[in-house]
Scaffold this active site. Sequence first.
Site, PDB file in Angstrom:
ATOM      1  CE  LYS A  95     -39.133  19.347 -30.910  1.00 15.92           C
ATOM      2  NZ  LYS A  95     -38.767  19.495 -29.569  1.00 15.92           N
ATOM      3  CG  ASN A  96     -41.940  17.917 -28.081  1.00 12.27           C
ATOM      4  OD1 ASN A  96     -40.800  17.946 -28.460  1.00 12.27           O
ATOM      5  ND2 ASN A  96     -43.018  18.881 -27.779  1.00 12.27           N
ATOM      6  NE  ARG A 141     -38.464  25.474 -22.617  1.00 17.49           N
ATOM      7  CZ  ARG A 141     -38.690  24.832 -23.670  1.00 17.49           C
ATOM      8  NH1 ARG A 141     -38.018  25.140 -24.777  1.00 17.49           N
ATOM      9  NH2 ARG A 141     -39.321  23.595 -23.553  1.00 17.49           N
ATOM     10  CG  ASP A 198     -44.992  23.077 -28.582  1.00 21.49           C
ATOM     11  OD1 ASP A 198     -44.469  24.008 -27.972  1.00 21.49           O
ATOM     12  OD2 ASP A 198     -44.617  21.836 -28.271  1.00 21.49           O
ATOM     13  NE  ARG A 205     -35.958  23.659 -21.271  1.00 23.13           N
ATOM     14  CZ  ARG A 205     -35.729  23.790 -19.909  1.00 23.13           C
ATOM     15  NH1 ARG A 205     -34.795  24.376 -19.478  1.00 23.13           N
ATOM     16  NH2 ARG A 205     -36.543  23.002 -19.050  1.00 23.13           N
ATOM     17  CB  ILE A 247     -46.735  27.528 -21.603  1.00 18.19           C
ATOM     18  CG1 ILE A 247     -48.596  26.903 -21.583  1.00 18.19           C
ATOM     19  CG2 ILE A 247     -45.835  26.375 -21.407  1.00 18.19           C
ATOM     20  CD1 ILE A 247     -48.743  26.369 -20.618  1.00 18.19           C
ATOM     21  NE  ARG A 305     -33.679  22.824 -31.496  1.00 20.97           N
ATOM     22  CZ  ARG A 305     -33.832  23.265 -30.321  1.00 20.97           C
ATOM     23  NH1 ARG A 305     -33.559  24.380 -30.184  1.00 20.97           N
ATOM     24  NH2 ARG A 305     -33.724  22.496 -29.247  1.00 20.97           N
ATOM     25  CB  CYS A 326     -34.130  27.778 -24.812  1.00 16.66           C
ATOM     26  SG  CYS A 326     -36.052  28.090 -24.474  1.00 16.66           S
TER      27      CYS A 326
HETATM   28  C1  UD1 Z   1     -42.067  20.381 -23.277  1.00 12.64           C
HETATM   29  C2  UD1 Z   1     -41.971  20.419 -24.889  1.00 12.64           C
HETATM   30  C3  UD1 Z   1     -42.147  21.625 -25.398  1.00 12.64           C
HETATM   31  C4  UD1 Z   1     -43.510  22.343 -25.135  1.00 12.64           C
HETATM   32  C5  UD1 Z   1     -43.673  22.271 -23.598  1.00 12.64           C
HETATM   33  C6  UD1 Z   1     -45.070  22.749 -23.193  1.00 12.64           C
HETATM   34  C7  UD1 Z   1     -40.389  18.463 -25.284  1.00 12.64           C
HETATM   35  C8  UD1 Z   1     -39.124  18.075 -25.554  1.00 12.64           C
HETATM   36  N1  UD1 Z   1     -40.647  19.779 -25.239  1.00 12.64           N
HETATM   37  O1  UD1 Z   1     -40.944  21.112 -22.801  1.00 12.64           O
HETATM   38  O2  UD1 Z   1     -42.170  21.676 -26.943  1.00 12.64           O
HETATM   39  O3  UD1 Z   1     -43.493  23.511 -25.305  1.00 12.64           O
HETATM   40  O4  UD1 Z   1     -43.509  20.834 -23.124  1.00 12.64           O
HETATM   41  O5  UD1 Z   1     -46.061  21.996 -23.612  1.00 12.64           O
HETATM   42  O6  UD1 Z   1     -41.287  17.827 -24.998  1.00 12.64           O
HETATM   43  N2  UD1 Z   1     -41.092  24.970 -15.872  1.00 12.64           N
HETATM   44  C9  UD1 Z   1     -40.352  25.530 -14.491  1.00 12.64           C
HETATM   45  N3  UD1 Z   1     -39.778  24.581 -13.732  1.00 12.64           N
HETATM   46  C10 UD1 Z   1     -39.312  23.375 -14.180  1.00 12.64           C
HETATM   47  C11 UD1 Z   1     -40.069  22.899 -15.308  1.00 12.64           C
HETATM   48  C12 UD1 Z   1     -40.812  23.840 -16.348  1.00 12.64           C
HETATM   49  O7  UD1 Z   1     -40.614  26.663 -14.074  1.00 12.64           O
HETATM   50  O8  UD1 Z   1     -38.736  22.607 -13.550  1.00 12.64           O
HETATM   51  C13 UD1 Z   1     -41.816  25.992 -16.580  1.00 12.64           C
HETATM   52  C14 UD1 Z   1     -41.154  26.395 -17.826  1.00 12.64           C
HETATM   53  O9  UD1 Z   1     -40.261  27.350 -17.637  1.00 12.64           O
HETATM   54  C15 UD1 Z   1     -42.530  26.642 -18.710  1.00 12.64           C
HETATM   55  C16 UD1 Z   1     -43.243  25.814 -18.121  1.00 12.64           C
HETATM   56  O10 UD1 Z   1     -43.028  25.288 -16.837  1.00 12.64           O
HETATM   57  O11 UD1 Z   1     -42.558  27.862 -18.657  1.00 12.64           O
HETATM   58  C17 UD1 Z   1     -43.729  24.544 -19.146  1.00 12.64           C
HETATM   59  O12 UD1 Z   1     -42.532  23.815 -19.329  1.00 12.64           O
HETATM   60  P1  UD1 Z   1     -42.466  22.056 -19.133  1.00 12.64           P
HETATM   61  O13 UD1 Z   1     -44.074  21.753 -19.265  1.00 12.64           O
HETATM   62  O14 UD1 Z   1     -41.512  21.713 -18.319  1.00 12.64           O
HETATM   63  O15 UD1 Z   1     -41.987  22.177 -20.963  1.00 12.64           O
HETATM   64  P2  UD1 Z   1     -40.728  21.291 -21.238  1.00 12.64           P
HETATM   65  O16 UD1 Z   1     -40.697  19.966 -20.755  1.00 12.64           O
HETATM   66  O17 UD1 Z   1     -39.583  21.963 -21.313  1.00 12.64           O
END
Ligand code: UD1
Length: 420
Positions: free
Chosen positions: A22-23, A121, A308, A92, A330, A400, A116
């Site tokens: 999915k990711n 996030r 995850d 998201r 995370i 999902r 979420c």
């Molecule tokens: C992706 C994955 C999700 C996984 C996560 C961490 C997808 C669709 N989803 O989510 O399944 O759990 O990586 O491996 O690929 N953060 C900020 N600011 C930002 C971006 C992120 O503070 O602009 C924080 C987030 O709130 C979170 C952490 O960084 O606490 C990790 O987020 P991120 O690596 O961006 O995860 P996603 O891309 O949302």
Amino acid sequence: MDKLIVSGPHKLSGSVKVSSAKNATLPILAATLLFDSPVLLADIPKLNDVQTMLKLMESLGLKITRDQKNLTIDASDVSNLVADYALVKTMRASVLVLGPMLSRYGKAKVSLPGGCAIGARPVDIHLTGLEKMGASIQIDKGYIIAECKRLKGGEVTLSFPSVGATENIMMAAVYAEGETIIENAAREPEIVDLANFLIHMGVPVEGAGTSRIKIIGTTPQKKYASNKPYRPIGDRIEAATFIIAALMAKSSIKVLGFEPWTLDSVLETLEKMGAKFKRLPDGVEVLESGRLKGAVIETAPFPGFPTDVQAQMMSLMCLCEGNSVITEQIFENRYMHVPELIRMGCQITLKGNAAMVEGVESLSAAPVMCTDLRASAALVLAALQAQGESEIQRVYHLDRGYEDLEGKFKGLGAKIERVK
Ligand code: UD1
């Protein structure tokens, strides 16, 4: 609303093939926005999140045809540059359309995804990166409004290796002027897969899988194209879910369709706990390993232990010998499965972002409720080993990100039924 009826405990046997990740699929779908000629994709999983992304892309004017698991996506006529709140709020990852739209059209309006179930996030790292590339960004009435004449390359250093921010900036860099270097980039296998997809289309990308990714930009007039289908990588998180299920059932199964290196940290942790595996070229054979010992783990960006898999790992730890400790680094609110697991007889105490798990001999069936995607998987794993019949409600969370989870578990001999 669908629910699952699971009865346990039962041994598992046989083999299971995981779906495409999915990711990996979601950013690749977003990346098709970059290309003028039709993009062919193979083995696209039937998941609700994929469906949401396709709906969003159709709302932007893309033409999508689906033949079973093969997709043809034509982004030659993007007629709308607004990603609406109604679609973005449900997932998201919708924010991933921002980078490609801005890169190709110099303009994008994307609803802020909001919080979420597992945490706030924010998307500040995405936006700071795009601003560094010359975009002007405003937030107005819950929307990100981004504009630029043409994005500029240069060095973009992320304050944290965010998966989504790395992907958005990689896609934004495709039509930026000059070279973009992303420093402190996320190193997840899904990032490597997005890079491989871009390379498959002809885009010059180097260094994905390391913390320094280089993309050589060109103008949107450039005709990137491929007449061959691209197949996303196998789902390492789904694979980990089946591997853990087999270990909880003290059974031997083969989990196929993914690359074992993508799960090294999980496999190594499980090995320290006493699990035995045979690594295969396209998966892992879980060997009968008996009752495992508890462990101390903390989630971290790749190559660390994936957040995850944290919930599923907790279900396993509940049945291990001795105590375990999990530190979730995370997401700030990723323990919603805990009260539900406690209903099944698990002994878990939470303190801040740490969970202390005391291993028990057996679990008992209970009605439980899913709260997010991976939490749902943890409940299915616990229910498969609990004595009696458990009813798992709100399985739309599971749908999902898991394709036919109950069908695959049934194929392994589990007693699990979906009730509509
Ligand atoms: C992706 C994955 C999700 C996984 C996560 C961490 C997808 C669709 N989803 O989510 O399944 O759990 O990586 O491996 O690929 N953060 C900020 N600011 C930002 C971006 C992120 O503070 O602009 C924080 C987030 O709130 C979170 C952490 O960084 O606490 C990790 O987020 P991120 O690596 O961006 O995860 P996603 O891309 O949302």
